[in-house]
Design a protein around this motif. Structure first.
Motif, PDB file in Angstrom:
ATOM      1  N   ALA A 144      -0.943  -1.230  -0.522  1.00 56.42           N
ATOM      2  CA  ALA A 144      -1.432   0.078  -0.958  1.00 56.42           C
ATOM      3  C   ALA A 144      -1.996   0.872   0.214  1.00 56.42           C
ATOM      4  CB  ALA A 144      -2.491  -0.100  -2.044  1.00 56.42           C
ATOM      5  N   ALA A 145      -2.739   0.182   1.092  1.00 62.88           N
ATOM      6  CA  ALA A 145      -3.295   0.864   2.261  1.00 62.88           C
ATOM      7  C   ALA A 145      -2.179   1.376   3.172  1.00 62.88           C
ATOM      8  CB  ALA A 145      -4.221  -0.078   3.022  1.00 62.88           C
ATOM      9  N   ALA A 146      -1.176   0.512   3.406  1.00 57.83           N
ATOM     10  CA  ALA A 146      -0.059   0.914   4.264  1.00 57.83           C
ATOM     11  C   ALA A 146       0.735   2.057   3.633  1.00 57.83           C
ATOM     12  CB  ALA A 146       0.848  -0.283   4.525  1.00 57.83           C
ATOM     13  N   THR A 147       0.929   1.998   2.321  1.00 53.50           N
ATOM     14  CA  THR A 147       1.656   3.060   1.623  1.00 53.50           C
ATOM     15  C   THR A 147       0.927   4.394   1.757  1.00 53.50           C
ATOM     16  OG1 THR A 147       2.554   1.480   0.019  1.00 53.50           O
ATOM     17  CG2 THR A 147       2.556   3.805  -0.616  1.00 53.50           C
ATOM     18  N   THR A 148      -0.390   4.356   1.618  1.00 52.26           N
ATOM     19  CA  THR A 148      -1.185   5.577   1.770  1.00 52.26           C
ATOM     20  C   THR A 148      -0.995   6.182   3.155  1.00 52.26           C
ATOM     21  OG1 THR A 148      -2.854   4.702   0.233  1.00 52.26           O
ATOM     22  CG2 THR A 148      -3.506   6.545   1.645  1.00 52.26           C
ATOM     23  N   ALA A 177      -0.063  10.602  -1.971  1.00 50.39           N
ATOM     24  CA  ALA A 177      -0.136   9.312  -1.273  1.00 50.39           C
ATOM     25  C   ALA A 177      -0.930   8.297  -2.078  1.00 50.39           C
ATOM     26  CB  ALA A 177      -0.765   9.507   0.107  1.00 50.39           C
ATOM     27  N   VAL A 178      -2.070   8.718  -2.618  1.00 52.09           N
ATOM     28  CA  VAL A 178      -2.911   7.805  -3.408  1.00 52.09           C
ATOM     29  C   VAL A 178      -2.215   7.397  -4.694  1.00 52.09           C
ATOM     30  CG1 VAL A 178      -5.095   7.599  -4.656  1.00 52.09           C
ATOM     31  CG2 VAL A 178      -5.054   8.677  -2.398  1.00 52.09           C
ATOM     32  N   LEU A 179      -1.561   8.357  -5.375  1.00 51.19           N
ATOM     33  CA  LEU A 179      -0.869   8.041  -6.624  1.00 51.19           C
ATOM     34  C   LEU A 179       0.284   7.067  -6.394  1.00 51.19           C
ATOM     35  CD1 LEU A 179      -0.766  11.500  -8.440  1.00 51.19           C
ATOM     36  CD2 LEU A 179      -2.184   9.515  -8.974  1.00 51.19           C
ATOM     37  N   VAL A 180       1.041   7.255  -5.305  1.00 51.69           N
ATOM     38  CA  VAL A 180       2.150   6.342  -5.007  1.00 51.69           C
ATOM     39  C   VAL A 180       1.608   4.943  -4.727  1.00 51.69           C
ATOM     40  CG1 VAL A 180       3.951   5.802  -3.329  1.00 51.69           C
ATOM     41  CG2 VAL A 180       3.704   8.136  -4.179  1.00 51.69           C
ATOM     42  N   ALA A 181       0.523   4.856  -3.965  1.00 56.42           N
ATOM     43  CA  ALA A 181      -0.045   3.551  -3.620  1.00 56.42           C
ATOM     44  C   ALA A 181      -0.547   2.822  -4.864  1.00 56.42           C
ATOM     45  CB  ALA A 181      -1.187   3.734  -2.617  1.00 56.42           C
ATOM     46  N   ILE A 182      -1.295   3.522  -5.720  1.00 55.11           N
ATOM     47  CA  ILE A 182      -1.832   2.881  -6.923  1.00 55.11           C
ATOM     48  C   ILE A 182      -0.714   2.590  -7.919  1.00 55.11           C
ATOM     49  CG2 ILE A 182      -3.382   3.218  -8.887  1.00 55.11           C
ATOM     50  CD1 ILE A 182      -5.220   4.789  -7.073  1.00 55.11           C
ATOM     51  N   GLY A 183       0.267   3.487  -7.998  1.00 56.93           N
ATOM     52  CA  GLY A 183       1.412   3.234  -8.870  1.00 56.93           C
ATOM     53  C   GLY A 183       2.187   1.998  -8.454  1.00 56.93           C
ATOM     54  N   ALA A 184       2.326   1.789  -7.136  1.00 58.05           N
ATOM     55  CA  ALA A 184       2.996   0.582  -6.644  1.00 58.05           C
ATOM     56  C   ALA A 184       2.237  -0.662  -7.077  1.00 58.05           C
ATOM     57  CB  ALA A 184       3.106   0.638  -5.119  1.00 58.05           C
ATOM     58  N   ALA A 241      -4.857  -2.383  -5.661  1.00 60.25           N
ATOM     59  CA  ALA A 241      -4.320  -1.267  -4.880  1.00 60.25           C
ATOM     60  C   ALA A 241      -5.386  -0.208  -4.625  1.00 60.25           C
ATOM     61  CB  ALA A 241      -3.127  -0.650  -5.618  1.00 60.25           C
ATOM     62  N   THR A 242      -6.201   0.064  -5.638  1.00 57.12           N
ATOM     63  CA  THR A 242      -7.296   1.017  -5.466  1.00 57.12           C
ATOM     64  C   THR A 242      -8.270   0.543  -4.395  1.00 57.12           C
ATOM     65  OG1 THR A 242      -7.117   1.647  -7.806  1.00 57.12           O
ATOM     66  CG2 THR A 242      -9.142   2.259  -6.660  1.00 57.12           C
ATOM     67  N   GLY A 243      -8.581  -0.755  -4.416  1.00 56.41           N
ATOM     68  CA  GLY A 243      -9.444  -1.316  -3.384  1.00 56.41           C
ATOM     69  C   GLY A 243      -8.841  -1.192  -1.998  1.00 56.41           C
ATOM     70  N   GLY A 244      -7.518  -1.353  -1.903  1.00 57.73           N
ATOM     71  CA  GLY A 244      -6.851  -1.198  -0.612  1.00 57.73           C
ATOM     72  C   GLY A 244      -6.924   0.227  -0.087  1.00 57.73           C
ATOM     73  N   VAL A 245      -6.755   1.198  -0.979  1.00 56.99           N
ATOM     74  CA  VAL A 245      -6.870   2.602  -0.573  1.00 56.99           C
ATOM     75  C   VAL A 245      -8.284   2.894  -0.075  1.00 56.99           C
ATOM     76  CG1 VAL A 245      -6.811   4.989  -1.408  1.00 56.99           C
ATOM     77  CG2 VAL A 245      -5.034   3.380  -2.123  1.00 56.99           C
ATOM     78  N   LEU A 246      -9.284   2.371  -0.776  1.00 53.95           N
ATOM     79  CA  LEU A 246     -10.673   2.599  -0.375  1.00 53.95           C
ATOM     80  C   LEU A 246     -10.990   1.897   0.943  1.00 53.95           C
ATOM     81  CD1 LEU A 246     -12.413   2.238  -3.850  1.00 53.95           C
ATOM     82  CD2 LEU A 246     -12.016   4.342  -2.568  1.00 53.95           C
ATOM     83  N   ALA A 247     -10.395   0.712   1.160  1.00 53.91           N
ATOM     84  CA  ALA A 247     -10.606   0.011   2.428  1.00 53.91           C
ATOM     85  C   ALA A 247     -10.024   0.805   3.590  1.00 53.91           C
ATOM     86  CB  ALA A 247      -9.980  -1.378   2.363  1.00 53.91           C
ATOM     87  N   ALA A 248      -8.823   1.368   3.387  1.00 52.54           N
ATOM     88  CA  ALA A 248      -8.213   2.192   4.431  1.00 52.54           C
ATOM     89  C   ALA A 248      -9.052   3.433   4.702  1.00 52.54           C
ATOM     90  CB  ALA A 248      -6.799   2.588   4.014  1.00 52.54           C
ATOM     91  N   VAL A 272     -14.052  -3.620  -6.070  1.00 60.34           N
ATOM     92  CA  VAL A 272     -12.999  -3.082  -6.937  1.00 60.34           C
ATOM     93  C   VAL A 272     -11.884  -4.110  -7.110  1.00 60.34           C
ATOM     94  CG1 VAL A 272     -11.226  -1.294  -7.145  1.00 60.34           C
ATOM     95  CG2 VAL A 272     -13.526  -0.686  -6.379  1.00 60.34           C
ATOM     96  N   ILE A 273     -11.525  -4.797  -6.032  1.00 57.77           N
ATOM     97  CA  ILE A 273     -10.513  -5.852  -6.133  1.00 57.77           C
ATOM     98  C   ILE A 273     -11.009  -6.975  -7.034  1.00 57.77           C
ATOM     99  CG2 ILE A 273      -9.175  -7.562  -4.832  1.00 57.77           C
ATOM    100  CD1 ILE A 273      -9.320  -5.683  -2.421  1.00 57.77           C
ATOM    101  N   ALA A 274     -12.293  -7.339  -6.910  1.00 59.34           N
ATOM    102  CA  ALA A 274     -12.862  -8.400  -7.748  1.00 59.34           C
ATOM    103  C   ALA A 274     -12.853  -8.014  -9.220  1.00 59.34           C
ATOM    104  CB  ALA A 274     -14.279  -8.723  -7.291  1.00 59.34           C
ATOM    105  N   LEU A 275     -12.983  -6.710  -9.523  1.00 60.34           N
ATOM    106  CA  LEU A 275     -12.884  -6.269 -10.919  1.00 60.34           C
ATOM    107  C   LEU A 275     -11.536  -6.651 -11.512  1.00 60.34           C
ATOM    108  CD1 LEU A 275     -14.421  -2.665 -11.074  1.00 60.34           C
ATOM    109  CD2 LEU A 275     -15.202  -4.692 -12.309  1.00 60.34           C
ATOM    110  N   GLY A 276     -10.476  -6.485 -10.722  1.00 63.26           N
ATOM    111  CA  GLY A 276      -9.150  -6.878 -11.196  1.00 63.26           C
ATOM    112  C   GLY A 276      -9.050  -8.375 -11.426  1.00 63.26           C
ATOM    113  N   ILE A 277      -9.678  -9.151 -10.541  1.00 67.81           N
ATOM    114  CA  ILE A 277      -9.673 -10.610 -10.708  1.00 67.81           C
ATOM    115  C   ILE A 277     -10.357 -11.001 -12.016  1.00 67.81           C
ATOM    116  CG2 ILE A 277     -10.599 -12.769  -9.790  1.00 67.81           C
ATOM    117  CD1 ILE A 277      -8.188 -11.851  -8.292  1.00 67.81           C
ATOM    118  N   VAL A 278     -11.426 -10.291 -12.379  1.00 70.73           N
ATOM    119  CA  VAL A 278     -12.103 -10.572 -13.649  1.00 70.73           C
ATOM    120  C   VAL A 278     -11.124 -10.448 -14.812  1.00 70.73           C
ATOM    121  CG1 VAL A 278     -13.843  -9.692 -15.274  1.00 70.73           C
ATOM    122  CG2 VAL A 278     -14.410  -9.935 -12.847  1.00 70.73           C
TER     123      VAL A 278
END
Length: 417
Positions: free
Chosen positions: A108-112, A126-133, A318-325, A83-89
Motif C-alpha cells: 500500500a505504501a509503495a502503491t501510494t 493514490a490513497v484509494l488505489v492503495a486501500i482498495g488493493a 493497507a491504511t496503516g501502510g499509507v500512514l507509515a509512508a 491501525v494494522i493491529a486493529l485488522g489483526i483483531v
C-alpha cells in the motif's frame, strides 16, 4: 394465592442468576470484578496494570519518558502499527490469522508513492488505489480459505512472500520514493495538530457520549425487565472519563498538542468497537470465532464472515501502510518489513484478544500497541539497542498468551465458556 392477596413485587429476570445481573453501585461493581477475575474473565486488567508498571519503570530510569514532548511522539508512533493491529483483531476474533499484514502495508505504501509521485496523480486517487488493493487482497484470502480449504496460516504466509516481492517490483530498484513534504498526507502525519479548544470539546463530548450511551442501554434493559446500572454510577464513570481526557489534552498541549493522526486512530478504534458490540455482524464475528459449526447451524453465513474479516484486516493493514509512508514522507523497501508483522499480532494479543477466537475488542489494539511502543520509546531514551526491545516484547507476549490460556481454562471450569 387468592385474588385478594397482594402480588409479589416484580423482580428483574436476570437477578435470579447473579452472573447475569447488571451491577448497581460501586460495591456491586467491585464484587462483580472480583468474581469475574476469579472465574478467569480478566478483561483488560492485566494490560492496564502492565502499562502502569512499564511507565513507572521507564519514568524512574529517565525523567523525560512521561514528558509531554515524548508522549506526543509516542502518540504519533502508535498510529500506523495500531491501525494494522486493529485488522489483526478482526481475524483473530474468527479464529484465523494473517501473517502478511506487514507486506500488505508495504504494498500500500509503495502503491501510494508510485501513483502519487511517479504517475503524478491526485493524492485522493493514490490513497484509494492503495486501500482498495488491500481490500482485494483480503477478499482473495477469503476465497482461498472458503473454496479450497487452505488454512489461513499457510495462505497468508505465502502472501507475505508474494506481496513483499510485489512491493519490490513496484519500487523497481529504487530504495525509496519520497513523498512531497508539502502534500496534505505528509502534513497530516507530521505537523497537523487538533486546535486546543477543539481538543477539549472532543474530550467533553466523548464523556457525554459515554454517559448518553450508558443511559440508553440502561433504559432498554429496564424495558426488557432486566436489572440496569444505576444512573449515579454511570455519571461517576462519565465524570472520571471526562476528567482523564481533559487532563490528557491539557498535558499534551503543554508542547505541540494532540496529533490529528492519533485522533484518526481513536476514531477507527471507536468505530470498530461499535461494529463489534452493537451490530449483528459484530456478534457474528464472535459467534464464528467461538464455535464455527454452532454459528453455521444458527443461520450465520460463516464463509461470508471469514471473507469479511480478512477484507477488514487487509484494508486496515493497507491504511496503516499509507500512514507509515506519510509519517516517513517516503515509501521505501523496508516499509512493512522487519518486525511489523509480529508486532501487529503481538499488540492484538497483548491487548487481550484471544488467539483461540471469540474474545477480544478494538481497544485491545490500542492498549497492545501502547505497551509495545512504550517499551520501544523507553529503551530508545535509555540508549539501548533493539535487541532488548525484541527480548522484552517477546517476554510480554509470552506472558499475555499464558494468561489467556489460563483464563480460558478457568472460564471453562466455571461454566463461562
Amino acid at each position: 394465592m387468592t385474588s385478594l392477596e397482594t402480588p409479589p413485587a416484580a423482580t428483574a429476570t436476570d437477578l435470579q442468576d447473579e452472573r447475569l445481573a447488571a451491577p448497581q453501585g460501586f460495591r456491586d461493581h467491585l464484587r462483580g470484578t472480583v468474581r469475574r477475575a476469579r472465574d478467569g474473565d480478566l478483561g483488560m486488567l492485566p494490560v492496564i496494570a502492565g502499562v502502569v508498571v512499564i511507565w513507572t519503570i521507564f519514568q524512574s530510569l529517565n525523567a523525560t519518558f512521561l514528558s509531554s514532548t515524548n508522549l506526543v511522539n509516542l502518540a504519533f508512533d502508535m498510529v500506523s502499527l495500531g491501525v494494522i493491529a486493529l485488522g489483526i483483531v478482526c481475524v483473530l476474533l474468527v479464529g484465523q490469522i494473517d501473517l502478511s499484514v506487514g507486506s500488505v502495508s508495504g504494498v500500500a505504501a509503495a502503491t501510494t508513492g508510485v501513483v502519487m509521485v511517479r504517475h503524478e496523480q491526485p493524492l485522493v486517487l493514490a490513497v484509494l488505489v492503495a486501500i482498495g488493493a488491500g481490500a482485494l487482497i483480503g477478499w482473495l484470502y477469503g476465497q482461498v480459505l472458503n473454496r479450497f480449504g487452505v488454512p489461513s496460516f499457510v495462505a497468508t504466509l505465502g502472501g507475505l512472500l508474494a506481496f513483499l516481492g510485489t512491493q519490490l517490483w513496484l519500487l523497481r530498484g529504487q530504495n525509496a520514493i519520497n513523498l512531497p513534504y508539502d502534500s496534505t498526507l505528509v502534513r497530516f502525519a507530521q505537523v497537523w495538530f487538533v486546535p486546543e479548544a477543539l481538543a477539549y470539546l472532543f474530550a467533553v463530548t466523548a464523556a457525554g457520549g459515554f454517559l448518553a450511551a450508558g443511559l440508553l442501554r440502561a433504559r432498554k434493559r429496564r424495558r426488557a425487565g432486566l436489572s440496569s446500572v444505576s444512573t449515579r454510577w454511570l455519571a461517576a464513570q462519565a465524570l472520571a472519563l471526562g476528567a482523564a481526557l481533559v487532563f490528557a489534552v491539557y498535558y499534551l498541549n503543554r508542547t505541540r498538542g494532540v496529533p490529528w493522526m492519533f485522533m484518526l486512530f481513536v476514531v477507527l478504534v471507536l468505530a470498530l468497537q461499535y461494529v463489534l458490540t452493537r451490530t449483528g455482524f459484530g456478534r457474528s464475528l464472535y459467534a464464528v470465532g467461538g464455535n464455527a459449526e454452532a454459528a453455521r447451524r444458527a443461520g450465520i453465513n460463516v464463509r461470508g464472515v471469514y471473507t469479511a474479516a480478512f477484507v477488514m484486516c487487509s484494508t486496515l493493514a493497507a491504511t496503516g501502510g499509507v500512514l507509515a509512508a506519510a509519517r516517513l514522507a517516503a515509501a521505501n523497501q523496508s516499509t512493512g518489513t522487519a518486525d511489523v508483522n509480529l508486532n501487529a499480532i503481538a499488540a492484538a494479543v497483548i491487548g487481550g484478544t484471544s488467539l483461540f477466537g471469540g474474545r477480544g475488542s478494538a481497544f485491545a489494539a490500542l492498549l497492545g500497541v501502547l505497551v509495545i511502543q512504550s517499551i520501544s520509546s523507553g529503551l530508545t531514551l535509555l540508549n539501548l539497542d533493539s535487541s532488548y526491545r525484541f527480548i522484552i516484547t517477546g517476554a510480554v507476549l509470552l506472558v499475555a498468551v499464558a494468561l489467556d490460556s489460563a483464563a480460558r481454562r478457568s472460564r471453562q471450569a466455571h461454566g463461562r465458556g
